[in-house]
Design a protein around this motif. Sequence first.
Motif, PDB file in Angstrom:
ATOM      1  N   ARG A 198       0.847  -1.202   0.000  1.00 28.68           N
ATOM      2  CA  ARG A 198       0.000   0.000   0.000  1.00 28.68           C
ATOM      3  C   ARG A 198       0.875   1.241   0.000  1.00 28.68           C
ATOM      4  O   ARG A 198       2.042   1.200   0.404  1.00 28.68           O
ATOM      5  CB  ARG A 198      -0.919   0.031   1.227  1.00 28.68           C
ATOM      6  N   ILE A 199       0.258   2.346  -0.433  1.00 29.42           N
ATOM      7  CA  ILE A 199       0.936   3.642  -0.506  1.00 29.42           C
ATOM      8  C   ILE A 199       0.055   4.677   0.183  1.00 29.42           C
ATOM      9  O   ILE A 199      -1.162   4.676   0.011  1.00 29.42           O
ATOM     10  CB  ILE A 199       1.157   4.070  -1.965  1.00 29.42           C
ATOM     11  N   ALA A 200       0.674   5.565   0.959  1.00 33.28           N
ATOM     12  CA  ALA A 200      -0.016   6.739   1.490  1.00 33.28           C
ATOM     13  C   ALA A 200       0.579   7.960   0.803  1.00 33.28           C
ATOM     14  O   ALA A 200       1.781   8.195   0.888  1.00 33.28           O
ATOM     15  CB  ALA A 200       0.149   6.849   3.004  1.00 33.28           C
ATOM     16  N   VAL A 201      -0.260   8.714   0.104  1.00 31.83           N
ATOM     17  CA  VAL A 201       0.187   9.934  -0.558  1.00 31.83           C
ATOM     18  C   VAL A 201      -0.029  11.099   0.406  1.00 31.83           C
ATOM     19  O   VAL A 201      -1.134  11.293   0.921  1.00 31.83           O
ATOM     20  CB  VAL A 201      -0.587  10.183  -1.868  1.00 31.83           C
ATOM     21  N   MET A 202       1.054  11.861   0.664  1.00 34.22           N
ATOM     22  CA  MET A 202       0.995  12.943   1.639  1.00 34.22           C
ATOM     23  C   MET A 202       1.116  14.307   0.975  1.00 34.22           C
ATOM     24  O   MET A 202       1.729  14.450  -0.085  1.00 34.22           O
ATOM     25  CB  MET A 202       2.108  12.788   2.680  1.00 34.22           C
ATOM     26  N   ASP A 203       0.538  15.295   1.621  1.00 34.46           N
ATOM     27  CA  ASP A 203       0.669  16.689   1.178  1.00 34.46           C
ATOM     28  C   ASP A 203       0.493  17.591   2.387  1.00 34.46           C
ATOM     29  O   ASP A 203      -0.520  17.512   3.088  1.00 34.46           O
ATOM     30  CB  ASP A 203      -0.381  17.007   0.109  1.00 34.46           C
ATOM     31  N   LYS A 204       1.474  18.421   2.659  1.00 32.32           N
ATOM     32  CA  LYS A 204       1.413  19.421   3.729  1.00 32.32           C
ATOM     33  C   LYS A 204       1.010  18.830   5.074  1.00 32.32           C
ATOM     34  O   LYS A 204       0.150  19.344   5.782  1.00 32.32           O
ATOM     35  CB  LYS A 204       0.447  20.545   3.347  1.00 32.32           C
ATOM     36  N   GLY A 205       1.649  17.709   5.428  1.00 27.92           N
ATOM     37  CA  GLY A 205       1.465  17.131   6.753  1.00 27.92           C
ATOM     38  C   GLY A 205       0.250  16.261   6.945  1.00 27.92           C
ATOM     39  O   GLY A 205       0.002  15.792   8.056  1.00 27.92           O
TER      40      GLY A 205
END
Length: 379
Positions: free
Chosen positions: A222-229
Amino acid sequence: MPSLGSIRRSFAPWEDPGAKPYISFQNVTKRFGTFTAVEDLSLDVYEREFFSLLGPSGCGKTTLLRMLAGFEEPTEGELYLDGQPLKGVPPHKRPVNMMFQSYALFPHMSVADNIAFGLKQDGMEKAAQDERVEQMLKLVKLEEFARRKPHQLSGGQRQRVALARAVAKRPKLLILDEPLGALDKKLREETQFELMDLQQELGLTFMIVTHDQEEAMTMSDRIAVMDKGVIVQTGTPAEIYEAPNSRYVADFIGSVNILEGRVESTDDGHVVLDGPDGKITGALRGASIDKGTTAWFAIRPEKIEISRTKPEGAVNALEGEVWDIAYLGDMTVLNVRLGSGAVVQAAMLNRLRLVEDPIGYDERVWLSFGAESGIVLDR
């Protein structure tokens, strides 16, 4: 039964309501002065999972790993490993190894001694140490460099030594911060599959930070895509690629065309958008979407057919002019400018060495695609 992308394997504990997370971030926030690096983040990772944190620089990926390894403490929230709270537990008392982006090798030690360092600290017998070091040197293809010092190695070789040292102790959890960034393309691709095989063979849980989308897609369960915390989407590689939940995720993962339009109608899981270059029918992402609102149609270049004449019976067909052509070996990418000025990228797989009458610059062409080839997003 249709599947979203190719099936990787049956391992999917996150789909079992009774499965217990191995790592659990619960409403975790981390501030550095007035700057919030991670904000109210909750995430579960399961035992034996290969989990990737993917996002641009400064999005909070490394901060998450440093909290897990014990080098930072959460400002708010709780963090658990195998059901045990980690608050106040020092790094050396956690069953965790971290491979740093900066390698952090001992300059006065040989490659073999760097790899063996943690084993010696744990009191492993010399014969077992030597056997383990030999295994690790073979894994990272550095057998002939065993007696060299770090300053005698290239950046990619030093990175492989750091990887071998991190894996040598067989920790329950291995944390990797951009582990393959300094390797050349071919060696990076080989090492990706070796890491996957090693993780399966040893039964370890891997949590990796990367900004390389292809790397995350190749290795991850699985992948978690992050943006600005914050985490904007978590899913399997196929879910992230084929069913992004926003334009941000669609645009961040791979190449994508995003066309804007107004919702004209919805029916049976499909949406008709009225855009400047004509109507487009696409699959609906989510439960519903309001008529008359602005939405976006996202489609990958490889899902678009390109032809000189309008295909009969095509669900979607847009006309334009070939603006740019890039031959990439395995495929040819064409940028086609539509009447509105929007540029759509289409990719053609080069199945044959020779091409009869190839499409050239400035030609008028038609781009066609099915309703299931792209997805309609409302944000």
